[in-house]
Each structure stands twice: as structure tokens, then as C-alpha cells.
Design a protein around this motif. Structure first.
Motif, PDB file in Angstrom:
ATOM      1  N   GLU A 124       0.867  -1.387  -0.091  1.00 58.23           N
ATOM      2  CA  GLU A 124       0.047   0.066  -0.015  1.00 58.23           C
ATOM      3  C   GLU A 124       0.955   1.269   0.023  1.00 58.23           C
ATOM      4  O   GLU A 124       0.368   2.271  -0.631  1.00 58.23           O
ATOM      5  N   ASP A 125       1.945   1.202   0.837  1.00 58.18           N
ATOM      6  CA  ASP A 125       2.871   2.417   0.644  1.00 58.18           C
ATOM      7  C   ASP A 125       3.423   2.562  -0.432  1.00 58.18           C
ATOM      8  O   ASP A 125       3.756   3.881  -0.887  1.00 58.18           O
ATOM      9  N   ASP A 126       3.725   1.468  -1.145  1.00 54.91           N
ATOM     10  CA  ASP A 126       4.463   1.661  -2.457  1.00 54.91           C
ATOM     11  C   ASP A 126       3.369   2.106  -3.906  1.00 54.91           C
ATOM     12  O   ASP A 126       3.703   2.267  -4.803  1.00 54.91           O
ATOM     13  N   TRP A 127       2.056   1.776  -3.219  1.00 50.10           N
ATOM     14  CA  TRP A 127       1.161   2.214  -4.372  1.00 50.10           C
ATOM     15  C   TRP A 127       1.409   3.530  -4.949  1.00 50.10           C
ATOM     16  O   TRP A 127       1.260   4.516  -4.463  1.00 50.10           O
ATOM     17  N   GLY A 128       1.491   3.503  -6.194  1.00 50.09           N
ATOM     18  CA  GLY A 128       1.347   4.845  -6.852  1.00 50.09           C
ATOM     19  C   GLY A 128       2.600   5.420  -7.003  1.00 50.09           C
ATOM     20  O   GLY A 128       2.856   6.631  -7.771  1.00 50.09           O
ATOM     21  N   SER A 129       3.542   5.026  -6.387  1.00 49.06           N
ATOM     22  CA  SER A 129       4.908   5.528  -6.436  1.00 49.06           C
ATOM     23  C   SER A 129       5.528   5.581  -7.747  1.00 49.06           C
ATOM     24  O   SER A 129       6.454   6.507  -7.878  1.00 49.06           O
TER      25      SER A 129
END
Length: 65
Positions: free
Chosen positions: A55-60
Motif C-alpha cells: 500500500e505504501d508503494d502504491w502509486g509511487s
């Protein structure tokens, strides 16, 4: 229906809510499942950590363009 709890302080499986809430994990459906509580807790923690990292990496990748 009987529920089993794992006492985090003593490592003992308990039938019903014997110990204070902060000392127990559960409920579990069987005594055997409750006995595996430390293993189950570790598995769930690893899974949650992996989900949070995803989730933290989502869209990065798209935001760095």
C-alpha cells in the motif's frame, strides 16, 4: 461453543477467558490451533507488513514520472 485462548505470558492454552485480555490471544476454535498461536501471530504479522508495504508503494512508480 467452547473457545480456546493462548496465554501470552505463560504459553498455556486456556479454555475460555481465564486470563486478562492483555495476556491472551484468541479466540481459537480448537486447543491445537490455540497452541499454534505464536506461529499464527507471526504469519499474520508478516502478511500485514507485506500488505502495508504494498500500500505504501502504491502509486509511487506513477508519481515519480
Amino acid at each position: 461453543m467452547t473457545e480456546y485462548w493462548y496465554n501470552l505470558e505463560t504459553g498455556v492454552v486456556e479454555e475460555g477467558m481465564v486470563s486478562p485480555g492483555y495476556d491472551r490471544a484468541g479466540p481459537f476454535a480448537t486447543r491445537e490451533e490455540a497452541a499454534r498461536a505464536p506461529e499464527i501471530i507471526k504469519e499474520r504479522s508478516r502478511k500485514w507488513a507485506a500488505e502495508e508495504a504494498a500500500e505504501d508503494d502504491w502509486g509511487s512508480a506513477s508519481s515519480s514520472r
